[in-house]
Design an enzyme around this catalytic site. Structure first.
Site, short mmCIF file in Angstrom:
data_model
loop_
_atom_site.label_atom_id
_atom_site.label_comp_id
_atom_site.label_asym_id
_atom_site.label_seq_id
_atom_site.Cartn_x
_atom_site.Cartn_y
_atom_site.Cartn_z
CD GLU A 10 0.32 0.62 3.24
OE1 GLU A 10 -0.17 1.74 3.25
OE2 GLU A 10 1.39 0.34 3.79
CG HIS A 307 -1.73 -0.51 6.88
ND1 HIS A 307 -1.11 -0.57 8.09
CD2 HIS A 307 -1.49 0.75 6.40
CE1 HIS A 307 -0.54 0.59 8.36
NE2 HIS A 307 -0.74 1.41 7.36
#
Length: 340
Positions: A10, A307
């Protein structure tokens, strides 16, 4: 020297923070390129630079590229030194993220530490102080150390001005943690914090929580802060169970109705309760590093976020551990950490 790309997964600041924490713990030098490449404003912002400088101070590190806007960083740690430290971000940047960067390195050295931070305490892009105090730190303490937190002053985005402090009593080695069943739900509570804004905002948020989650009136609370602490609004929904406490957060935003803020976070809580897991998606991301440092542990959670997946990849570059995630039933995943 390990080379880490900040564009991995990410592409956010977690890559930098995990790399710094793991570098201090392992003593391995690290080169992070393309810092925060996946963000609209890449490079080091104030809170990221503060995290870098804090990590350097407690570990006596040699630095390269440590300046605002830098998209490349070299970090060579020395020996972690517990002690008394103070760090100021100089903006509403998250104090909690700076704390989480240096906390892992201070959980096992020979001596306690006391740290104070100035900046943002309740930022929509970071775990708020309440999450660390009520949910994350109690789990860390179950692994052996004693960490205590204090909120001295609220600091909402964008004004900042908050202060928090931490006291850390380390242990020689962290113990593995197993969180595979939630157990009975002991308490559900909603707290709307309103600072320097009309008090009706909190009332409207709690009305939505009562309707959406069917929580009783005695579990709904509004906390008014003096104008000097704001402007700011945060809605905290807490679920305490046999396995621990989870906390979900909604932040008031200009142009977004209070009812919408509350409906979003109530939906997150509803999904969490329906999944019947002990660990929510945000906590899953936070637990990966402590369990890896302990060399073992497992937890059951909801589908992992990008994440978390990125964090798993970074951790395994530094430590001889295997982190395996497998779906144990539809929409429910178990994460196992073992020594490689």
């Amino acid at each position: 020297m390990l080379s880490i790309s900040g564009s991995t997964g990410e592409g956010g600041g977690q890559i930098l923070r995990s790399a710094l924490a793991l570098s201090m713990v392992t003593g391995k030098s690290v080169h992070v390129e393309k810092v925060r490449a996946g963000r609209p404003k890449p490079g080091l912002l104030r809170q990221h630079l503060t995290a870098v400088l804090a990590a350097a101070k407690i570990s006596g590190a040699e630095l390269g590229g440590a300046h605002l806007g830098s998209r490349e960083l070299w970090f060579t740690p020395g020996c972690v030194q517990p002690g008394d430290y103070s760090f100021a971000i100089g903006s509403a940047g998250s104090t909690t993220l700076v704390l989480q960067t240096i906390l892992p390195a201070l959980l096992t050295p020979d001596g306690p530490s006391t740290i104070s931070f100035e900046g943002g305490t309740h930022n929509p892009h970071a775990p708020p102080f309440d999450f660390l105090e009520q949910a994350f730190v109690p789990l860390v303490n179950r692994m052996g150390p004693t960490v205590s937190l204090a909120l001295d002053r609220y600091g909402f985005y964008p004004a900042g001005g908050g202060r928090i402090s931490a006291r850390i009593e380390p242990v020689p080695k962290l113990k593995p943690l197993e969180l595979t069943e939630r157990g009975a739900t002991r308490q559900c509570m909603a707290t709307a914090i309103v600072a320097g804004l009309p008090s009706e905002i909190g009332d409207r948020e709690l009305a939505v929580v009562a309707k959406e989650l069917n929580w009783p009136a005695d579990s709904l609370h509004v906390r008014h802060l003096p104008t000097g602490h704001g402007p700011g609004n945060v809605l905290l929904l807490t679920i305490a169970s046999d396995s621990g406490t989870e906390l979900f957060t909604g932040f008031g935003q200009r142009g977004v109705r209070a009812e919408m803020v509350a409906a979003r976070v109530a939906g997150q809580v509803r999904d969490f309760l329906a999944a019947d897991v002990p660990v929510g998606p945000y906590m899953a991301d936070q637990l990966l590093l402590p369990l890896a440092l302990a060399g073992g542990g497992s937890f059951v959670t909801m589908p992992l976020s990008p994440h978390s997946l990125t964090n798993m990849e970074i951790i395994q570059k530094f430590l001889d551990v295997r982190i395996v995630a497998r779906e144990v039933r539809p929409g429910v995943w178990q994460v196992d950490v073992t020594r490689d």
